[in-house]
Motif scaffolding. Sequence first.
Motif, mmCIF file in Angstrom:
data_model
loop_
_atom_site.group_PDB
_atom_site.id
_atom_site.type_symbol
_atom_site.label_atom_id
_atom_site.label_comp_id
_atom_site.label_asym_id
_atom_site.label_seq_id
_atom_site.Cartn_x
_atom_site.Cartn_y
_atom_site.Cartn_z
ATOM 1 N N UNK A 1 0.851 -1.160 0.000
ATOM 2 C CA UNK A 1 0.000 0.000 0.000
ATOM 3 C C UNK A 1 0.901 1.227 0.000
ATOM 4 N N UNK A 2 0.624 2.137 -0.940
ATOM 5 C CA UNK A 2 1.479 3.304 -1.076
ATOM 6 C C UNK A 2 0.757 4.421 -1.814
ATOM 7 N N UNK A 3 1.267 5.600 -1.683
ATOM 8 C CA UNK A 3 0.767 6.714 -2.478
ATOM 9 C C UNK A 3 1.709 6.998 -3.639
ATOM 10 N N UNK A 4 2.870 6.328 -3.666
ATOM 11 C CA UNK A 4 3.846 6.517 -4.730
ATOM 12 C C UNK A 4 4.347 5.147 -5.181
ATOM 13 N N UNK A 5 3.715 4.582 -6.188
ATOM 14 C CA UNK A 5 4.015 3.227 -6.632
ATOM 15 C C UNK A 5 5.458 3.076 -7.124
ATOM 16 N N UNK A 6 5.937 4.018 -7.918
ATOM 17 C CA UNK A 6 7.304 3.929 -8.440
ATOM 18 C C UNK A 6 8.333 3.862 -7.307
ATOM 19 N N UNK A 7 8.150 4.702 -6.317
ATOM 20 C CA UNK A 7 9.076 4.727 -5.185
ATOM 21 C C UNK A 7 9.002 3.419 -4.393
ATOM 22 N N UNK A 8 7.804 2.895 -4.235
ATOM 23 C CA UNK A 8 7.614 1.647 -3.486
ATOM 24 C C UNK A 8 8.291 0.476 -4.199
ATOM 25 N N UNK A 9 8.108 0.385 -5.505
ATOM 26 C CA UNK A 9 8.742 -0.683 -6.280
ATOM 27 C C UNK A 9 10.258 -0.557 -6.195
ATOM 28 N N UNK A 10 10.762 0.647 -6.295
ATOM 29 C CA UNK A 10 12.209 0.868 -6.193
ATOM 30 C C UNK A 10 12.756 0.414 -4.847
ATOM 31 N N UNK A 11 12.008 0.653 -3.773
ATOM 32 C CA UNK A 11 12.435 0.196 -2.441
ATOM 33 C C UNK A 11 12.576 -1.323 -2.424
ATOM 34 N N UNK A 12 11.638 -2.009 -3.056
ATOM 35 C CA UNK A 12 11.711 -3.474 -3.110
ATOM 36 C C UNK A 12 12.877 -3.923 -3.996
ATOM 37 N N UNK A 13 13.036 -3.309 -5.154
ATOM 38 C CA UNK A 13 14.099 -3.686 -6.090
ATOM 39 C C UNK A 13 15.497 -3.456 -5.497
ATOM 40 N N UNK A 14 15.645 -2.410 -4.711
ATOM 41 C CA UNK A 14 16.953 -2.074 -4.154
ATOM 42 C C UNK A 14 17.282 -2.870 -2.891
ATOM 43 N N UNK A 15 16.320 -3.659 -2.395
ATOM 44 C CA UNK A 15 16.574 -4.470 -1.211
ATOM 45 C C UNK A 15 16.350 -3.759 0.100
ATOM 46 N N UNK A 16 15.701 -2.620 0.063
ATOM 47 C CA UNK A 16 15.463 -1.857 1.291
ATOM 48 C C UNK A 16 14.333 -2.439 2.141
ATOM 49 N N UNK A 17 13.547 -3.346 1.557
ATOM 50 C CA UNK A 17 12.467 -4.007 2.302
ATOM 51 C C UNK A 17 12.939 -5.405 2.693
ATOM 52 N N UNK A 18 13.159 -5.619 3.973
ATOM 53 C CA UNK A 18 13.724 -6.872 4.460
ATOM 54 C C UNK A 18 12.871 -8.091 4.083
ATOM 55 N N UNK A 19 11.549 -7.934 4.116
ATOM 56 C CA UNK A 19 10.674 -9.088 3.881
ATOM 57 C C UNK A 19 10.701 -9.592 2.441
ATOM 58 N N UNK A 20 11.091 -8.762 1.500
ATOM 59 C CA UNK A 20 11.095 -9.183 0.098
ATOM 60 C C UNK A 20 12.492 -9.198 -0.525
ATOM 61 N N UNK A 21 13.496 -8.889 0.237
ATOM 62 C CA UNK A 21 14.862 -8.770 -0.283
ATOM 63 C C UNK A 21 15.319 -10.036 -1.015
ATOM 64 N N UNK A 22 15.024 -11.193 -0.481
ATOM 65 C CA UNK A 22 15.505 -12.451 -1.063
ATOM 66 C C UNK A 22 14.822 -12.815 -2.380
ATOM 67 N N UNK A 23 13.742 -12.145 -2.719
ATOM 68 C CA UNK A 23 12.961 -12.516 -3.901
ATOM 69 C C UNK A 23 13.197 -11.600 -5.096
#
Length: 65
Positions: A1-23
């Motif tokens: 859930x986000x108000x800025x989809x591009x920024x949220x996807x980038x956080x996941x792609x860069x590994x800044x989200x611990x829960x999805x980093x391995x994927x």
Amino acid sequence: MTTNLEKRVERHQSGREKTTRAYRPFELIFSEVLDVERSEARKREKYWKSGIGKEKLRQIRTEKK
């Protein structure tokens, strides 16, 4: 859930989200825009993370290939 989809996807792609980093890397296959209260948006997010929602996302991913 986000108000800025591009920024949220980038956080996941860069590994800044611990829960999805391995994927990583990710491919965005679905998003929806809701004009509802935050609590309603949370319910939608919970649905997509449930077994039924995940199965629906698998179908979407398969259809895109």
